[in-house]
Design a protein around this motif. Structure first.
Motif, PDB file in Angstrom:
ATOM      1  N   TYR A  36      33.868  16.302  16.480  1.00  0.00           N
ATOM      2  CA  TYR A  36      33.060  16.203  15.265  1.00  0.00           C
ATOM      3  C   TYR A  36      31.693  16.851  15.455  1.00  0.00           C
ATOM      4  O   TYR A  36      31.164  17.475  14.523  1.00  0.00           O
ATOM      5  N   ILE A  37      31.137  16.730  16.638  1.00  0.00           N
ATOM      6  CA  ILE A  37      29.881  17.429  16.923  1.00  0.00           C
ATOM      7  C   ILE A  37      30.079  18.935  16.803  1.00  0.00           C
ATOM      8  O   ILE A  37      29.246  19.643  16.244  1.00  0.00           O
ATOM      9  N   PHE A  38      31.204  19.427  17.333  1.00  0.00           N
ATOM     10  CA  PHE A  38      31.524  20.846  17.217  1.00  0.00           C
ATOM     11  C   PHE A  38      31.609  21.270  15.757  1.00  0.00           C
ATOM     12  O   PHE A  38      31.064  22.308  15.375  1.00  0.00           O
ATOM     13  N   LEU A  39      32.286  20.492  14.945  1.00  0.00           N
ATOM     14  CA  LEU A  39      32.426  20.854  13.535  1.00  0.00           C
ATOM     15  C   LEU A  39      31.071  20.931  12.837  1.00  0.00           C
ATOM     16  O   LEU A  39      30.820  21.864  12.059  1.00  0.00           O
ATOM     17  N   VAL A  40      30.192  19.982  13.127  1.00  0.00           N
ATOM     18  CA  VAL A  40      28.868  19.984  12.509  1.00  0.00           C
ATOM     19  C   VAL A  40      28.068  21.196  12.975  1.00  0.00           C
ATOM     20  O   VAL A  40      27.465  21.906  12.156  1.00  0.00           O
ATOM     21  N   LEU A  41      28.072  21.465  14.290  1.00  0.00           N
ATOM     22  CA  LEU A  41      27.328  22.619  14.801  1.00  0.00           C
ATOM     23  C   LEU A  41      27.894  23.929  14.279  1.00  0.00           C
ATOM     24  O   LEU A  41      27.153  24.867  13.970  1.00  0.00           O
ATOM     25  N   PHE A  42      29.220  24.016  14.168  1.00  0.00           N
ATOM     26  CA  PHE A  42      29.840  25.218  13.633  1.00  0.00           C
ATOM     27  C   PHE A  42      29.440  25.442  12.184  1.00  0.00           C
ATOM     28  O   PHE A  42      29.115  26.562  11.785  1.00  0.00           O
ATOM     29  N   ALA A  43      29.446  24.379  11.379  1.00  0.00           N
ATOM     30  CA  ALA A  43      29.065  24.495   9.973  1.00  0.00           C
ATOM     31  C   ALA A  43      27.599  24.907   9.843  1.00  0.00           C
ATOM     32  O   ALA A  43      27.261  25.783   9.033  1.00  0.00           O
ATOM     33  N   ILE A  44      26.725  24.311  10.650  1.00  0.00           N
ATOM     34  CA  ILE A  44      25.311  24.676  10.608  1.00  0.00           C
ATOM     35  C   ILE A  44      25.119  26.129  11.022  1.00  0.00           C
ATOM     36  O   ILE A  44      24.377  26.881  10.386  1.00  0.00           O
ATOM     37  N   GLY A  45      25.802  26.548  12.082  1.00  0.00           N
ATOM     38  CA  GLY A  45      25.703  27.935  12.542  1.00  0.00           C
ATOM     39  C   GLY A  45      26.221  28.916  11.504  1.00  0.00           C
ATOM     40  O   GLY A  45      25.633  29.981  11.276  1.00  0.00           O
ATOM     41  N   LEU A  46      27.328  28.567  10.863  1.00  0.00           N
ATOM     42  CA  LEU A  46      27.904  29.449   9.844  1.00  0.00           C
ATOM     43  C   LEU A  46      26.990  29.563   8.631  1.00  0.00           C
ATOM     44  O   LEU A  46      26.743  30.675   8.132  1.00  0.00           O
ATOM     45  N   ILE A  47      26.446  28.460   8.177  1.00  0.00           N
ATOM     46  CA  ILE A  47      25.560  28.473   7.012  1.00  0.00           C
ATOM     47  C   ILE A  47      24.274  29.233   7.327  1.00  0.00           C
ATOM     48  O   ILE A  47      23.809  30.045   6.520  1.00  0.00           O
TER      49      ILE A  47
END
Length: 54
Positions: A36-47
């Motif tokens: 879940y940490i990965f998903l949040v960091l990935f979403a922040i990085g993508l945005i």
């Protein structure tokens, strides 16, 4: 930041392999949290990458 997200993904996959394989039961919970940490960091990085391009 995307580099950290990929590192968390690798750690989550290793922890998931250990936890879901029956080697360590606690690793499954850790794998879920790290995933879940990965998903949040990935979403922040993508945005942030999308907003930086425009």
């Amino acid at each position: 930041m995307l580099r950290y997200a990929i590192i968390f993904l690798v750690i989550a996959l290793v922890a998931a392999a250990l936890g879901f394989g029956g080697i360590a039961g606690a690793s499954a919970g850790v794998a879920k949290i790290i995933f879940y940490i990965f998903l949040v960091l990935f979403a922040i990085g993508l945005i942030s990458h999308l907003f930086r391009k425009t």
